[in-house]
Scaffold this motif. Structure first.
Motif, PDB file in Angstrom:
ATOM      1  N   ALA A 100       0.734  -1.044   0.095  1.00  0.00           N
ATOM      2  CA  ALA A 100      -0.025   0.053  -0.040  1.00  0.00           C
ATOM      3  C   ALA A 100       0.840   1.184  -0.028  1.00  0.00           C
ATOM      4  N   ALA A 101       2.066   1.062   0.711  1.00  0.00           N
ATOM      5  CA  ALA A 101       2.940   2.437   0.731  1.00  0.00           C
ATOM      6  C   ALA A 101       3.330   2.795  -0.492  1.00  0.00           C
ATOM      7  N   SER A 102       3.902   1.620  -1.123  1.00  0.00           N
ATOM      8  CA  SER A 102       4.572   2.074  -2.595  1.00  0.00           C
ATOM      9  C   SER A 102       3.525   2.244  -3.488  1.00  0.00           C
ATOM     10  N   GLN A 103       2.245   1.948  -3.565  1.00  0.00           N
ATOM     11  CA  GLN A 103       1.476   2.386  -4.410  1.00  0.00           C
ATOM     12  C   GLN A 103       0.995   3.866  -4.020  1.00  0.00           C
ATOM     13  N   GLU A 104       0.995   4.225  -2.895  1.00  0.00           N
ATOM     14  CA  GLU A 104       0.544   5.873  -2.402  1.00  0.00           C
ATOM     15  C   GLU A 104       1.630   6.630  -2.780  1.00  0.00           C
ATOM     16  N   ASN A 105       2.920   6.092  -2.791  1.00  0.00           N
ATOM     17  CA  ASN A 105       4.060   6.712  -3.258  1.00  0.00           C
ATOM     18  C   ASN A 105       4.074   7.281  -4.535  1.00  0.00           C
ATOM     19  N   LEU A 106       3.436   6.304  -5.503  1.00  0.00           N
ATOM     20  CA  LEU A 106       3.347   6.555  -6.843  1.00  0.00           C
ATOM     21  C   LEU A 106       1.984   7.142  -7.426  1.00  0.00           C
ATOM     22  N   THR A 107       1.241   7.772  -6.413  1.00  0.00           N
ATOM     23  CA  THR A 107      -0.098   8.412  -6.745  1.00  0.00           C
ATOM     24  C   THR A 107       0.316   9.970  -6.944  1.00  0.00           C
ATOM     25  N   GLY A 108      -0.418  10.424  -8.053  1.00  0.00           N
ATOM     26  CA  GLY A 108      -0.237  11.707  -8.600  1.00  0.00           C
ATOM     27  C   GLY A 108      -0.404  11.940 -10.021  1.00  0.00           C
ATOM     28  N   ASP A 109       0.050  13.191 -10.626  1.00  0.00           N
ATOM     29  CA  ASP A 109       0.016  13.389 -12.000  1.00  0.00           C
ATOM     30  C   ASP A 109       1.319  13.336 -12.587  1.00  0.00           C
ATOM     31  N   PHE A 110       1.796  12.595 -13.359  1.00  0.00           N
ATOM     32  CA  PHE A 110       3.040  12.139 -13.840  1.00  0.00           C
ATOM     33  C   PHE A 110       3.200  13.030 -15.406  1.00  0.00           C
ATOM     34  N   THR A 111       2.182  13.694 -15.777  1.00  0.00           N
ATOM     35  CA  THR A 111       2.203  14.152 -17.206  1.00  0.00           C
ATOM     36  C   THR A 111       3.686  14.994 -17.338  1.00  0.00           C
ATOM     37  N   GLU A 112       3.828  15.763 -16.528  1.00  0.00           N
ATOM     38  CA  GLU A 112       5.248  16.778 -16.873  1.00  0.00           C
ATOM     39  C   GLU A 112       6.275  15.572 -16.959  1.00  0.00           C
ATOM     40  N   VAL A 113       6.604  14.848 -15.887  1.00  0.00           N
ATOM     41  CA  VAL A 113       7.699  13.685 -15.855  1.00  0.00           C
ATOM     42  C   VAL A 113       7.491  12.802 -17.010  1.00  0.00           C
ATOM     43  N   ARG A 114       6.484  12.413 -17.688  1.00  0.00           N
ATOM     44  CA  ARG A 114       6.602  11.606 -18.846  1.00  0.00           C
ATOM     45  C   ARG A 114       6.774  12.339 -20.028  1.00  0.00           C
ATOM     46  N   ASN A 115       6.259  13.536 -20.083  1.00  0.00           N
ATOM     47  CA  ASN A 115       6.611  14.327 -21.300  1.00  0.00           C
ATOM     48  C   ASN A 115       8.058  15.106 -21.237  1.00  0.00           C
ATOM     49  N   ALA A 116       8.779  14.920 -20.397  1.00  0.00           N
ATOM     50  CA  ALA A 116      10.118  15.526 -20.403  1.00  0.00           C
ATOM     51  C   ALA A 116      10.943  14.886 -21.063  1.00  0.00           C
ATOM     52  N   SER A 117      10.616  13.453 -21.454  1.00  0.00           N
ATOM     53  CA  SER A 117      11.459  12.612 -22.077  1.00  0.00           C
ATOM     54  C   SER A 117      11.239  12.713 -23.577  1.00  0.00           C
ATOM     55  N   ALA A 118      12.074  12.238 -24.507  1.00  0.00           N
ATOM     56  CA  ALA A 118      12.008  12.208 -25.850  1.00  0.00           C
ATOM     57  C   ALA A 118      11.797  10.927 -26.630  1.00  0.00           C
ATOM     58  N   GLN A 119      12.572   9.993 -26.066  1.00  0.00           N
ATOM     59  CA  GLN A 119      12.965   8.871 -26.986  1.00  0.00           C
ATOM     60  C   GLN A 119      11.631   8.038 -27.386  1.00  0.00           C
ATOM     61  N   PRO A 120      11.699   7.146 -28.632  1.00  0.00           N
ATOM     62  CA  PRO A 120      10.600   6.718 -28.928  1.00  0.00           C
ATOM     63  C   PRO A 120       9.791   5.715 -27.902  1.00  0.00           C
ATOM     64  N   ALA A 121       8.562   5.893 -27.983  1.00  0.00           N
ATOM     65  CA  ALA A 121       7.778   5.163 -26.505  1.00  0.00           C
ATOM     66  C   ALA A 121       6.495   4.662 -27.117  1.00  0.00           C
ATOM     67  N   LEU A 122       6.284   3.545 -26.697  1.00  0.00           N
ATOM     68  CA  LEU A 122       5.198   2.475 -27.050  1.00  0.00           C
ATOM     69  C   LEU A 122       4.470   2.390 -25.750  1.00  0.00           C
ATOM     70  N   LEU A 123       3.164   3.072 -25.875  1.00  0.00           N
ATOM     71  CA  LEU A 123       1.963   3.128 -24.724  1.00  0.00           C
ATOM     72  C   LEU A 123       0.949   1.925 -25.330  1.00  0.00           C
ATOM     73  N   LEU A 124       0.965   1.136 -24.342  1.00  0.00           N
ATOM     74  CA  LEU A 124       0.053  -0.121 -24.531  1.00  0.00           C
ATOM     75  C   LEU A 124      -1.056   0.057 -23.454  1.00  0.00           C
ATOM     76  N   ARG A 125      -2.260   0.038 -24.110  1.00  0.00           N
ATOM     77  CA  ARG A 125      -3.584  -0.028 -23.148  1.00  0.00           C
ATOM     78  C   ARG A 125      -4.578  -1.368 -23.071  1.00  0.00           C
ATOM     79  N   ALA A 126      -4.741  -1.791 -22.054  1.00  0.00           N
ATOM     80  CA  ALA A 126      -5.481  -3.080 -21.903  1.00  0.00           C
ATOM     81  C   ALA A 126      -7.133  -2.572 -22.288  1.00  0.00           C
ATOM     82  N   ALA A 127      -7.780  -3.118 -23.470  1.00  0.00           N
ATOM     83  CA  ALA A 127      -8.995  -2.724 -23.513  1.00  0.00           C
ATOM     84  C   ALA A 127     -10.084  -2.670 -22.337  1.00  0.00           C
ATOM     85  N   ARG A 128      -9.665  -3.731 -21.430  1.00  0.00           N
ATOM     86  CA  ARG A 128     -10.601  -3.619 -20.219  1.00  0.00           C
ATOM     87  C   ARG A 128      -9.937  -2.875 -18.796  1.00  0.00           C
ATOM     88  N   SER A 129      -9.138  -1.797 -19.028  1.00  0.00           N
ATOM     89  CA  SER A 129      -8.192  -1.585 -17.948  1.00  0.00           C
ATOM     90  C   SER A 129      -9.004  -0.792 -17.076  1.00  0.00           C
TER      91      SER A 129
END
Length: 182
Positions: A100-129
């Motif tokens: 639970a503590a590790s999940q709580e530590n990764l709660t938030g908005d990571f948009t800025e962090v993710r968009n700060a990198s530029a390497q090629p990226a693949l985002l996979l989404r599960a249809a029933r996510s």
């Protein structure tokens, strides 16, 4: 180990860790694969903490452990991979409070962090996510250059166990399509 640079694949919370690594050390991460992780890991977008701390420490059977989780609204399948029978009954191989503590530590908005990198990226989404909504996945792919979005049909959040073949095919095709490293 001398293995870097290397493409990084992160699933779920591992995807959030991968966002941070790609931003902090782009020299180590020439390509990024994120499987079913949102940048908006917070309420009301998603339920970021699957809290298993309130369930009994030990129960008489694996089925009873499943029931204890499902009564709390926690998807049991993934957690049951970490279930074992002990002398005093069935329980988990991990500490629920630490989880639970590790999940709580990764709660938030990571948009800025993710968009700060530029390497090629693949985002996979599960249809029933239950974690990554279609709208957020589309936004994540459109606002970060060099990002490809693929939805895996007939699959829940746990892509590695729900659809291992599809995961391997999509990741392989993505990596095969990258230019060779200089």
């Amino acid at each position: 180990m001398g293995l870097a640079p290397a493409a990084v694949l992160g699933h779920s919370m591992g995807g959030a860790v991968a966002f941070h690594l790609a931003r902090r050390r782009p020299d180590l991460v020439p390509a990024l694969v994120v499987a079913d992780m949102t940048t908006l890991n917070r309420e009301p977008e998603t339920r970021p903490v699957l809290d298993v701390t309130g369930r009994p420490r030990r129960v008489p059977s694996r089925g009873a452990l499943r029931e204890a989780l499902e009564e709390r609204g926690v998807p049991a399948g993934y957690f049951l991979d970490s279930a074992a029978e002990f002398e005093d009954g069935w329980g988990f191989l991990f500490d629920a409070g630490d989880m639970a503590a590790s999940q709580e530590n990764l709660t938030g908005d990571f948009t800025e962090v993710r968009n700060a990198s530029a390497q090629p990226a693949l985002l996979l989404r599960a249809a029933r996510s239950f974690l990554l909504t279609p709208a957020t996945a589309r936004r994540m792919a459109s606002e970060r250059a060099n990002t490809r979005l693929v939805e895996i049909p007939d699959c829940g959040h746990w892509i590695p166990t729900d659809a291992p073949g599809a995961l391997a095919r999509h990741v392989g095709a993505f990596l095969d399509g990258l230019s060779p490293a200089p």
